[in-house]
Scaffold this active site. Structure first.
Site: not given
Length: 312
Positions: A155-157
């Site tokens: 995930a690109k958090i």
């Protein structure tokens, strides 16, 4: 100023009006997910590169983050096209961002509404225009990528990118263009914002999903091109010292595109310049994104739809 308009929560607003409240949850806890997307200039006008895979990953990041999205993937796709068109870009970088807005503090942020913005901006070569041919000098960072039970590498958090900031700042302070992170096992993971490929004896090696990497969309693009070029690719764990004796190394990513690495920890990689496998895949990547070669993979989404031919 990136552009005249920013898409925010369903409508285009002036750049100066695209603001958030200081109580915004994402400011306090990093509760945002995002994508980086490029639109390239082609003879038919601007075209977005691999739009749907980026939007789908954005929604997957939101799912992992337990973040409800008040829009569909199709609505986000259309909003990206609309924002590029309204801002008059021929080529640009696109930043879709979902974040928890303002309501209540506290680590558990699901009582806060999800807000959505799309920003477009002119952005050249991430690691420098000359880097595409000459390559960059990098170091192996003292900062490690997270273990799989610590965060989510898929995930690109926003909050997770503090780790990437540490990697990049350390590299810049030490005189390098970028840093390479090792994973929790001490084997090669990725750059601060790039996937990594290592070439030895005509074979390309790249870390697999178990090495705490983001499964990059540009990475997937390059894997497709390498396969069609007949280059063998192996998904293996890569030791640090393998970087020192590699024939070629290159980074991939939306921002970095395809950037060769000419040295690691001040040890020259191969001949200290872009190698033949890097150049071949780089040439094809840029030929497709510029419209010089046919888009045989269906990777480009035109911003300006072709007008139907008029009949006599």
């Amino acid at each position: 100023m990136p552009a005249e308009y920013i898409w925010k929560n369903g409508e285009l607003v002036a750049w100066k009006d695209a603001t958030v409240h200081v109580m915004t949850h994402a400011l306090h806890y990093g509760s945002s997910v995002f994508e980086g997307v490029r639109a390239y200039s082609t003879p038919q006008g601007p075209a977005v590169f691999r739009l749907q895979p980026h939007t789908h990953r954005l929604f997957n990041s939101a799912k992992i983050s337990r973040m409800e999205v008040p829009f569909t993937e199709e609505q986000i796709n259309n909003a990206i096209i609309e924002t590029i068109s309204r801002n008059g870009h021929e080529a640009c970088y696109v930043r879709p961002l979902l974040f928890r807005g303002s309501n209540a503090l506290g680590v558990e942020g699901r009582k806060n509404p999800t807000e959505a913005v799309i920003i477009t901006m002119e952005w050249g070569k991430y690691l420098g225009a000359e880097a595409i041919e000459q390559g960059v000098d990098v170091q192996v960072s003292s900062w490690r990528r997270m273990a799989p039970d610590t965060g989510s590498s898929l995930a690109k958090i926003g909050g997770q990118y503090v780790n990437s900031q540490f990697i990049s700042m350390e590299a810049h302070d030490n005189g390098f263009s970028e840093g390479i992170a090792l994973d929790y096992n001490g084997t090669v993971s990725e750059g601060a914002g790039e996937n990594i490929f290592v070439v030895m004896n005509g074979v390309v090696y790249t870390p697999g999903g178990g090495s705490s990497i983001l499964m990059g969309i540009t990475r997937d693009t390059i894997l497709t091109l390498l396969k069609d070029q007949g280059v063998e690719v192996r998904f293996e764990t890569i030791s640090r010292d393998m970087l020192y004796i590699a024939d070629e190394i290159f980074f991939t990513g939306t921002a970095a595109e395809v950037t060769p690495v000419r040295s690691v920890d001040r040890l020259q990689v191969g001949e200290g310049k872009r190698g033949p496998i890097t150049k071949a895949v780089q040439d094809e990547f840029f030929a497709i994104t510029s419209g010089e070669q046919p888009d045989r993979y269906g990777w480009l989404t035109p911003v300006r739809q072709a007008e139907p031919a008029s009949g006599d």
